[in-house]
Design an enzyme around this catalytic site. Structure first.
Site, PDB file in Angstrom:
ATOM      1  N   PRO A 169       0.838  -1.203   0.000  1.00 54.70           N
ATOM      2  CA  PRO A 169       0.000   0.000   0.000  1.00 54.70           C
ATOM      3  C   PRO A 169       0.868   1.246   0.000  1.00 54.70           C
ATOM      4  CG  PRO A 169       0.079  -0.965   2.199  1.00 54.70           C
ATOM      5  CD  PRO A 169       0.798  -1.918   1.292  1.00 54.70           C
ATOM      6  N   ALA A 220       0.311   5.531  -0.243  1.00 57.93           N
ATOM      7  CA  ALA A 220      -0.582   6.681  -0.362  1.00 57.93           C
ATOM      8  C   ALA A 220      -0.242   7.469  -1.616  1.00 57.93           C
ATOM      9  CB  ALA A 220      -0.465   7.564   0.869  1.00 57.93           C
ATOM     10  N   GLN A 245      -6.342  -0.754   3.768  1.00 55.57           N
ATOM     11  CA  GLN A 245      -5.482  -0.410   4.894  1.00 55.57           C
ATOM     12  C   GLN A 245      -6.047   0.798   5.641  1.00 55.57           C
ATOM     13  OE1 GLN A 245      -1.498   1.643   4.755  1.00 55.57           O
ATOM     14  NE2 GLN A 245      -0.775  -0.404   5.327  1.00 55.57           N
ATOM     15  N   CYS A 265       3.828   3.596   8.425  1.00 55.62           N
ATOM     16  CA  CYS A 265       4.021   4.858   7.707  1.00 55.62           C
ATOM     17  C   CYS A 265       4.927   5.792   8.506  1.00 55.62           C
ATOM     18  CB  CYS A 265       2.674   5.532   7.456  1.00 55.62           C
ATOM     19  SG  CYS A 265       2.823   7.111   6.569  1.00 55.62           S
ATOM     20  N   LYS A 292       0.989  -4.091   9.052  1.00 60.89           N
ATOM     21  CA  LYS A 292       2.245  -3.674   8.428  1.00 60.89           C
ATOM     22  C   LYS A 292       3.024  -2.821   9.415  1.00 60.89           C
ATOM     23  CE  LYS A 292       4.196  -2.152   4.039  1.00 60.89           C
ATOM     24  NZ  LYS A 292       5.229  -1.189   4.425  1.00 60.89           N
ATOM     25  N   ARG A 340       8.044   0.887  -3.864  1.00 64.38           N
ATOM     26  CA  ARG A 340       8.625   1.826  -4.824  1.00 64.38           C
ATOM     27  C   ARG A 340       9.183   1.130  -6.062  1.00 64.38           C
ATOM     28  NH1 ARG A 340      12.880   4.711  -1.329  1.00 64.38           N
ATOM     29  NH2 ARG A 340      12.825   2.677  -0.275  1.00 64.38           N
TER      30      ARG A 340
END
Length: 352
Positions: free
Chosen positions: A23, A25, A77, A107, A146, A232
């Site tokens: 996931p 954003a 998520q 995050c 996560k 990424r």
């Protein structure tokens, strides 16, 4: 050498391979999820959604919650720092069709951590346990988690958090091999992921710097993880999923996509973005994706990539963006920036 272990499961959901889209954003929207799934991702996870339903009426949140037409399992998520609110968000998302609920404790963004959410939660193991128990109890669908390895180098508590997750009934755990203070700098480390895998029996997904089939194989072998989670490394390169899957199954590199396929995929991705967001917003979101695609285009040098990005970023219509892709693959890479720029001139002049 292929992996003889059974493929991982998340509750009742058996994954078709060991490659998962992380996931992200602003990245893993519905068009990108569909593309990555089509190109071999065994599971895709949607963008992080706040746990506060009062904020779900924004256009951004409504789009992030939009899973219409997606095949299962649909994974959503959620992020927040309040156990009761996260549990309610999980319940509401399950009612809207989520088949897996993923809790974000990884995050590193300041705007998330400043609200005691994301990886900031790793500093409070009692709160972690409270949140995990509340969310698992709130829904009948499997809940995953996560995390990062810890908050900082001096508090690598990933193993303890993993044990809390297993005790709470979490069905799978994704671990990014960096602590929060690293954000995305330096190199991911996999020793902590290996220690977590050795400490728990639930499926563990290794995340961080997975950017090639060979790297995926190395990380799986080194950590014993059940799957890799690619973030990424998929930006501008959605083919990485089928390439990793093929390499894990057969031990050989799959041929890279040819220009015909690359053109078709880029064109299709742009059209999907325009359709999903509408032309005005879709054109703007397409710019970052095109930048990532160009960054991975081995036909071009850095100067060519910069020139092409500048041309594309100056386009304001969906039709012009699609025409840019057609022109990009019409020309020799050495002359592509100049010729594409000429082709996109306001008078419609095309290079010969």
């Amino acid at each position: 050498m292929s992996d003889s272990r059974s493929l991982p499961r998340i509750g009742a959901h058996a994954l078709p391979n060991r490659v998962i889209l992380a996931p992200m954003a602003g990245v893993t929207d519905r068009p990108f999820r569909a593309l990555c799934r089509r190109l071999g991702a065994g599971l895709v996870v949607g963008e992080m959604v706040t746990s506060d339903p009062a904020l779900w009426n924004t256009r951004k949140s409504r789009l992030r919650l939009d899973h219409r037409g997606e095949p299962g399992p649909r994974a959503v998520q959620i992020a927040g720092g309040d156990a009761e609110m996260l549990a309610e968000a999980a319940r509401l998302n399950a009612e809207m069709g989520a088949e897996i609920i993923d809790i974000n404790m990884g995050c590193p963004a300041k705007k998330v951590c400043n609200k005691a959410a994301g990886s900031a939660l790793l500093r409070d193991e009692a709160l972690v346990a409270e949140i995990l128990g509340a969310v698992v109890a709130a829904v009948d669908v499997p809940v995953t988690l996560k995390i990062r390895t810890g908050w900082c180098a001096d508090s690598n508590n990933g193993v303890r958090v993993a044990r809390l997750a297993e005790d709470a009934g979490i069905q799978a755990l994704a671990v990014h091999g960096r602590h929060r203070q690293q954000r995305y700098g330096g190199e991911a480390e996999y020793d902590t992921i290996a220690a977590i895998k050795a400490a728990v029996s639930l499926p563990v997904f290794a995340n961080g710097d997975i950017d090639s089939p060979e790297k995926a194989r190395h990380v799986l072998d080194y950590t014993g993880a059940d799957a890799v989670m690619v973030g990424r490394g998929a930006q501008g390169n959605p083919w990485i999923f089928r390439e990793i899957d093929h390499y894990l199954r057969h031990g050989q590199r799959l041929a890279s996509p040819d220009d015909t396929e690359r053109s078709a995929v880029l064109h299709g991705h742009l059209v999907a973005l325009h359709d999903f967001y509408g032309e005005h917003m879709g054109v703007r979101i397409a710019r970052k994706h095109l930048g990532w695609y160009l960054a991975g285009d081995a036909r071009l040098d850095d100067a060519g990539r910069r020139a092409l990005r500048a041309t594309f970023n100056g386009l304001d219509s969906a039709a012009d963006q699609c025409r840019f892709i057609d022109e990009l693959f019409r020309h020799d890479p050495a002359t592509a920036p100049h010729r594409v720029a000429r082709a996109m001139m306001p008078d419609g002049t095309c290079a010969a």
